[in-house]
Scaffold this motif. Structure first.
Motif, PDB file in Angstrom:
ATOM      1  N   GLU A 194       0.798  -1.226   0.000  1.00  0.00           N
ATOM      2  CA  GLU A 194       0.000   0.000   0.000  1.00  0.00           C
ATOM      3  C   GLU A 194       0.828   1.272   0.000  1.00  0.00           C
ATOM      4  OE1 GLU A 194      -3.205   0.235  -0.515  1.00  0.00           O
ATOM      5  OE2 GLU A 194      -3.432  -1.929  -0.577  1.00  0.00           O
ATOM      6  N   SER A 195       1.938   1.303   0.749  1.00  0.00           N
ATOM      7  CA  SER A 195       2.656   2.573   0.915  1.00  0.00           C
ATOM      8  C   SER A 195       4.166   2.471   0.773  1.00  0.00           C
ATOM      9  CB  SER A 195       2.349   3.146   2.295  1.00  0.00           C
ATOM     10  OG  SER A 195       2.917   2.316   3.309  1.00  0.00           O
ATOM     11  N   PHE A 196       4.682   1.290   0.567  1.00  0.00           N
ATOM     12  CA  PHE A 196       6.137   1.084   0.510  1.00  0.00           C
ATOM     13  C   PHE A 196       6.810   1.684   1.741  1.00  0.00           C
ATOM     14  CE2 PHE A 196       6.616  -0.558  -3.808  1.00  0.00           C
ATOM     15  CZ  PHE A 196       7.783  -1.276  -3.681  1.00  0.00           C
ATOM     16  N   TRP A 197       6.180   1.534   2.896  1.00  0.00           N
ATOM     17  CA  TRP A 197       6.733   1.960   4.188  1.00  0.00           C
ATOM     18  C   TRP A 197       6.930   3.468   4.294  1.00  0.00           C
ATOM     19  CZ3 TRP A 197       6.577  -1.464   8.013  1.00  0.00           C
ATOM     20  CH2 TRP A 197       6.529  -2.821   7.684  1.00  0.00           C
ATOM     21  N   GLU A 198       6.139   4.232   3.552  1.00  0.00           N
ATOM     22  CA  GLU A 198       6.209   5.690   3.633  1.00  0.00           C
ATOM     23  C   GLU A 198       5.049   6.171   4.507  1.00  0.00           C
ATOM     24  OE1 GLU A 198       8.698   7.318   2.524  1.00  0.00           O
ATOM     25  OE2 GLU A 198       9.568   5.944   1.060  1.00  0.00           O
ATOM     26  N   PRO A 199       5.313   6.551   5.781  1.00  0.00           N
ATOM     27  CA  PRO A 199       4.228   6.948   6.688  1.00  0.00           C
ATOM     28  C   PRO A 199       3.375   8.096   6.171  1.00  0.00           C
ATOM     29  CG  PRO A 199       6.282   6.688   7.891  1.00  0.00           C
ATOM     30  CD  PRO A 199       6.616   6.590   6.423  1.00  0.00           C
ATOM     31  N   GLY A 200       3.949   8.981   5.383  1.00  0.00           N
ATOM     32  CA  GLY A 200       3.201  10.119   4.866  1.00  0.00           C
ATOM     33  C   GLY A 200       2.546   9.883   3.526  1.00  0.00           C
ATOM     34  N   ALA A 201       2.462   8.630   3.097  1.00  0.00           N
ATOM     35  CA  ALA A 201       1.893   8.319   1.776  1.00  0.00           C
ATOM     36  C   ALA A 201       0.433   8.767   1.691  1.00  0.00           C
ATOM     37  CB  ALA A 201       1.989   6.819   1.504  1.00  0.00           C
ATOM     38  N   VAL A 202       0.078   9.336   0.540  1.00  0.00           N
ATOM     39  CA  VAL A 202      -1.295   9.742   0.248  1.00  0.00           C
ATOM     40  C   VAL A 202      -1.615   9.253  -1.163  1.00  0.00           C
ATOM     41  CG1 VAL A 202      -2.894  11.678  -0.022  1.00  0.00           C
ATOM     42  CG2 VAL A 202      -1.066  11.807   1.686  1.00  0.00           C
ATOM     43  N   SER A 203      -2.689   8.490  -1.298  1.00  0.00           N
ATOM     44  CA  SER A 203      -3.060   7.968  -2.620  1.00  0.00           C
ATOM     45  C   SER A 203      -3.817   9.025  -3.421  1.00  0.00           C
ATOM     46  CB  SER A 203      -3.930   6.719  -2.480  1.00  0.00           C
ATOM     47  OG  SER A 203      -5.249   7.089  -2.111  1.00  0.00           O
ATOM     48  N   HIS A 204      -3.989   8.771  -4.711  1.00  0.00           N
ATOM     49  CA  HIS A 204      -4.760   9.684  -5.557  1.00  0.00           C
ATOM     50  C   HIS A 204      -6.217   9.767  -5.102  1.00  0.00           C
ATOM     51  CE1 HIS A 204      -5.537   5.760  -7.355  1.00  0.00           C
ATOM     52  NE2 HIS A 204      -6.654   6.268  -7.786  1.00  0.00           N
ATOM     53  N   ALA A 205      -6.687   8.749  -4.370  1.00  0.00           N
ATOM     54  CA  ALA A 205      -8.061   8.740  -3.872  1.00  0.00           C
ATOM     55  C   ALA A 205      -8.188   9.357  -2.479  1.00  0.00           C
ATOM     56  CB  ALA A 205      -8.589   7.306  -3.841  1.00  0.00           C
ATOM     57  N   GLY A 206      -7.032   9.727  -1.890  1.00  0.00           N
ATOM     58  CA  GLY A 206      -7.065  10.354  -0.575  1.00  0.00           C
ATOM     59  C   GLY A 206      -6.824   9.419   0.589  1.00  0.00           C
ATOM     60  N   ALA A 207      -6.468   8.166   0.320  1.00  0.00           N
ATOM     61  CA  ALA A 207      -6.150   7.228   1.402  1.00  0.00           C
ATOM     62  C   ALA A 207      -4.809   7.639   2.006  1.00  0.00           C
ATOM     63  CB  ALA A 207      -6.088   5.801   0.876  1.00  0.00           C
ATOM     64  N   LEU A 208      -4.674   7.438   3.305  1.00  0.00           N
ATOM     65  CA  LEU A 208      -3.529   7.976   4.036  1.00  0.00           C
ATOM     66  C   LEU A 208      -2.709   6.919   4.745  1.00  0.00           C
ATOM     67  CD1 LEU A 208      -5.516  10.827   5.825  1.00  0.00           C
ATOM     68  CD2 LEU A 208      -4.151  11.049   3.744  1.00  0.00           C
ATOM     69  N   GLY A 209      -1.413   7.194   4.875  1.00  0.00           N
ATOM     70  CA  GLY A 209      -0.540   6.446   5.766  1.00  0.00           C
ATOM     71  C   GLY A 209      -0.067   5.104   5.258  1.00  0.00           C
ATOM     72  N   LEU A 210       0.523   4.361   6.197  1.00  0.00           N
ATOM     73  CA  LEU A 210       1.147   3.083   5.872  1.00  0.00           C
ATOM     74  C   LEU A 210       0.186   2.071   5.270  1.00  0.00           C
ATOM     75  CD1 LEU A 210       3.430   2.674   9.016  1.00  0.00           C
ATOM     76  CD2 LEU A 210       4.152   3.243   6.694  1.00  0.00           C
ATOM     77  N   THR A 211      -1.026   1.989   5.809  1.00  0.00           N
ATOM     78  CA  THR A 211      -1.981   1.000   5.305  1.00  0.00           C
ATOM     79  C   THR A 211      -3.029   1.605   4.384  1.00  0.00           C
ATOM     80  OG1 THR A 211      -3.327   1.239   7.300  1.00  0.00           O
ATOM     81  CG2 THR A 211      -1.713  -0.559   7.268  1.00  0.00           C
TER      82      THR A 211
END
Length: 104
Positions: free
Chosen positions: A71-88
């Motif tokens: 889901e995030s490749f271990w990037e805690p600040g990851a944000v998807s194009h759909a607005g999903a947040l974080g590691l999971t």
């Protein structure tokens, strides 16, 4: 060397992506990859939190680690194009496209 350096700088996701690119460039399968390359490609960051949270939820910690990597490749600040947040990649609120579904 770049993947190892990224890992030492706390950039686990970057290190994993570089390790994956190196494996592909070398033309080897993951079964043929050396252990050091596997460790960079499949990090287990935040082990205490990962283990505790997974066990509290009744999940295998390695399953949760695989989910986080995907889901995030271990990037805690990851944000998807759909607005999903974080590691999971969870939503803080239900996105409008899901309508009035009951809470799971």
């Amino acid at each position: 060397a770049a993947a190892r350096e990224a890992r030492e700088l706390g950039l686990g996701g970057t290190a994993a992506r570089l390790a994956e690119r190196l494996r592909a460039t070398l033309g080897i399968s993951w079964q043929e990859a050396p252990p050091d390359l596997l460790a960079l490609a499949y990090p287990l960051d935040f082990p205490a939190v990962l283990d505790g949270e997974a066990r509290d939820a009744g999940l295998d910690p390695l399953f949760v680690a695989a989910l986080v990597r995907t889901e995030s490749f271990w990037e805690p600040g990851a944000v998807s194009h759909a607005g999903a947040l974080g590691l999971t990649q969870v939503f803080s609120v239900r996105p409008p496209q899901f309508g009035n579904l009951p809470h799971c």
